[in-house]
Design an enzyme around this catalytic site. Structure first.
Site, short mmCIF file in Angstrom:
data_model
loop_
_atom_site.label_atom_id
_atom_site.label_comp_id
_atom_site.label_asym_id
_atom_site.label_seq_id
_atom_site.Cartn_x
_atom_site.Cartn_y
_atom_site.Cartn_z
N GLY A 73 0.82 -1.21 0.00
CA GLY A 73 0.00 0.00 0.00
C GLY A 73 0.85 1.25 0.00
O GLY A 73 2.06 1.18 -0.21
N ASN A 74 0.21 2.38 0.22
CA ASN A 74 0.96 3.64 0.31
C ASN A 74 0.28 4.56 1.31
O ASN A 74 -0.75 4.22 1.89
CB ASN A 74 1.12 4.27 -1.08
CG ASN A 74 -0.21 4.65 -1.69
OD1 ASN A 74 -0.95 5.47 -1.16
ND2 ASN A 74 -0.53 4.04 -2.83
N ARG A 75 0.85 5.73 1.53
CA ARG A 75 0.41 6.60 2.61
C ARG A 75 -0.79 7.48 2.28
O ARG A 75 -1.17 8.33 3.07
CB ARG A 75 1.56 7.53 3.03
CG ARG A 75 2.68 6.81 3.72
CD ARG A 75 3.69 7.83 4.24
NE ARG A 75 4.92 7.18 4.67
CZ ARG A 75 5.06 6.58 5.84
NH1 ARG A 75 4.08 6.54 6.70
NH2 ARG A 75 6.22 6.01 6.14
N SER A 76 -1.37 7.34 1.12
CA SER A 76 -2.50 8.20 0.78
C SER A 76 -3.69 7.89 1.69
O SER A 76 -4.11 6.74 1.81
CB SER A 76 -2.90 7.98 -0.68
OG SER A 76 -4.08 8.70 -0.96
N ALA A 118 -3.76 7.81 -5.17
CA ALA A 118 -2.36 7.42 -5.34
C ALA A 118 -2.34 5.97 -5.76
O ALA A 118 -2.49 5.05 -4.95
CB ALA A 118 -1.60 7.61 -4.03
#
Ligand code: C5P
Length: 233
Positions: free
Chosen positions: A29-32, A95
């Protein structure tokens, strides 16, 4: 009070990061957080639009917004392209992961079974925004539809944040690009955002450390003026 200038318009917003499955319990995943996309969806609905929000975010769905829940980039692409088929505006605040695991394990990878991967092989995800631009060019998306991309940039030796944003707008071929500078206490997970809203005719609006709601309003203002001046295309 907000203007009622999006009445009857169909607005599609994507928001949050994507989750690329590794096994039944893990993902990349990512930080969005989804805060900016959700703010755009909320403000667009409050300005009269019929809003579809394609999202992986766990944030509450704003009032009067239809949410389509997705996890992966491939799911986001399918949901976004089908929602865009009759859209007036598509805003890609999500994102999207650039890569996904090539092999998804159908059972949980166990650390003591010898089945853990020495490495996770990745393959490239499609660029959803590029897919929208292509679908627009081929007539699968209404001609007047305004396509809005986002870019999180840092300045470096090859150019400033703004220069990278301009180049990305040209490369992506969308109508508007919202450029955020990352790494200054704004952007990911934060309640404030700053940057520029660029349009394909060279126009530029700067927004300095605004709330995500205020930036949402500025983005929708830019969409309304772009849609009103198609000669600028
Ligand atoms: O190239 P970059 O990832 O910086 O571009 C950001 C913009 O492109 C965002 O609007 C994002 O939602 C979109 N994007 C996409 N599909 C991808 C990667 C990015 O739609 N696979």
């Amino acid at each position: 009070t907000l203007p009622w200038d999006l009445a009857g318009k169909r607005v599609v917003v994507t928001s949050g990061g994507t989750r690329e499955e590794i096994d039944p319990v893990r993902f990349l995943g990512n930080r969005s957080s989804g805060k900016q996309g959700h703010a755009i969806a909320a403000v667009a609905a409050a300005r009269g639009a019929q809003v579809t929000l394609v999202t992986s975010s766990d944030l509450p769905v704003p009032a009067a917004v239809e949410a389509i829940r997705i996890d992966s980039a491939l799911e986001m692409r399918d949901a976004t392209l089908s929602a865009a088929a009759d859209a007036d505006v598509v805003i890609k605040a999500a994102a999207v992961a650039d890569f996904r695991p090539t092999d998804v394990s159908s059972s949980k990878l166990k650390k003591d079974s010898g089945s853990e991967p020495a490495q996770i092989r990745l393959e490239r995800n499609p660029d959803i925004l590029a897919g929208l631009v292509a679908a627009h060019a081929s007539g699968e998306i209404p001609a007047g539809c305004v396509l809005v991309g986002f870019a999180a940039e840092t300045g470096d030796s090859t150019g400033s944040v703004l220069e990278h944003g301009r180049a990305k707008l040209a490369r992506k071929g969308c109508d508007l690009l919202v450029v955020n500078e990352v790494g200054r206490g704004t952007t990911f997970g934060q309640d404030v955002n700053g940057g520029w809203i660029l349009d394909a005719a060279g126009g530029e609006v700067s927004v300095d450390r605004a709330s995500k709601d205020l930036l949402a309003s500025r983005i929708l203002d830019a969409v309304v003026s772009w849609a009103a001046a198609p000669s600028a295309r």
